[in-house]
Design a protein around this motif. Sequence first.
Motif, PDB file in Angstrom:
ATOM      1  N   THR A 146      31.153  -9.053  88.858  1.00 31.79           N
ATOM      2  CA  THR A 146      29.793  -8.977  89.389  1.00 31.79           C
ATOM      3  C   THR A 146      29.663  -7.728  90.251  1.00 31.79           C
ATOM      4  O   THR A 146      30.663  -7.156  90.704  1.00 31.79           O
ATOM      5  N   GLU A 158      32.750  -5.425  96.884  1.00 33.72           N
ATOM      6  CA  GLU A 158      33.743  -5.993  97.795  1.00 33.72           C
ATOM      7  C   GLU A 158      35.107  -5.325  97.598  1.00 33.72           C
ATOM      8  O   GLU A 158      35.795  -5.002  98.561  1.00 33.72           O
ATOM      9  N   LEU A 168      22.145  -4.109  96.556  1.00 33.70           N
ATOM     10  CA  LEU A 168      22.668  -4.163  95.185  1.00 33.70           C
ATOM     11  C   LEU A 168      21.577  -4.420  94.151  1.00 33.70           C
ATOM     12  O   LEU A 168      21.681  -3.963  93.011  1.00 33.70           O
ATOM     13  N   GLU A 185      28.571  -7.726  93.190  1.00 35.23           N
ATOM     14  CA  GLU A 185      29.040  -8.105  94.521  1.00 35.23           C
ATOM     15  C   GLU A 185      30.557  -7.948  94.637  1.00 35.23           C
ATOM     16  O   GLU A 185      31.072  -7.392  95.607  1.00 35.23           O
ATOM     17  N   LYS A 186      31.274  -8.440  93.637  1.00 39.26           N
ATOM     18  CA  LYS A 186      32.736  -8.386  93.671  1.00 39.26           C
ATOM     19  C   LYS A 186      33.225  -6.943  93.565  1.00 39.26           C
ATOM     20  O   LYS A 186      34.182  -6.551  94.225  1.00 39.26           O
ATOM     21  N   ARG A 191      25.248  -4.786 100.457  1.00 38.29           N
ATOM     22  CA  ARG A 191      25.133  -5.960  99.576  1.00 38.29           C
ATOM     23  C   ARG A 191      23.667  -6.290  99.310  1.00 38.29           C
ATOM     24  O   ARG A 191      23.298  -6.617  98.183  1.00 38.29           O
TER      25      ARG A 191
END
Length: 187
Positions: free
Chosen positions: A163, A169, A93, A165-166, A90
Amino acid sequence: MGYVELIAALRRDGEEQLEKIRSDAEREAERVKGDASARIERLRAEYAERLASLEAAQARAILADAESKASSIRLATESALAVRLFLLARSSLHHLRDEGYEQLFADLVRELPPGEWRRVVVNPADMALAARHFPNAEIVSHPAIVGGLEVSEEGGSISVVNTLEKRMERAWPELLPEILRDIYREL
């Protein structure tokens, strides 16, 4: 047969009987000793067998406990490693914002389902990019977004989070085993 001869015959007969009794007693004593020795050997063998069985059972229990503890430690270690790897991934990124990010952003926009997107939330550095792709939408900056965007229709009835991040995830359950395999391969 005279008196002397009778006494001698009785004495011989008595000695023979005494010898027979002594001989029988010795044989009986030997038999009893043999039986006792055999019983002692059987008891020793039974005890040794029980002891070996108990030792084996205890060894299995100790080994099972050790394997369980090792498994717990391994799982806890892998879990901690997974968390650390996730946080590291993360935190990396932002490197995706380097070369080609404009194209990546455009690709993320193209992935959105058709809709009247009225609100777009992006990284502060992406405000101009978002305004080009969504000229009629409210563009909101949010520093927690590293890259990509969140969009919603008027009233927020439909929203899509696309995003970086998503996406990471969502992909993490598939990525983690591959990363761990690579790590273990190097060990």
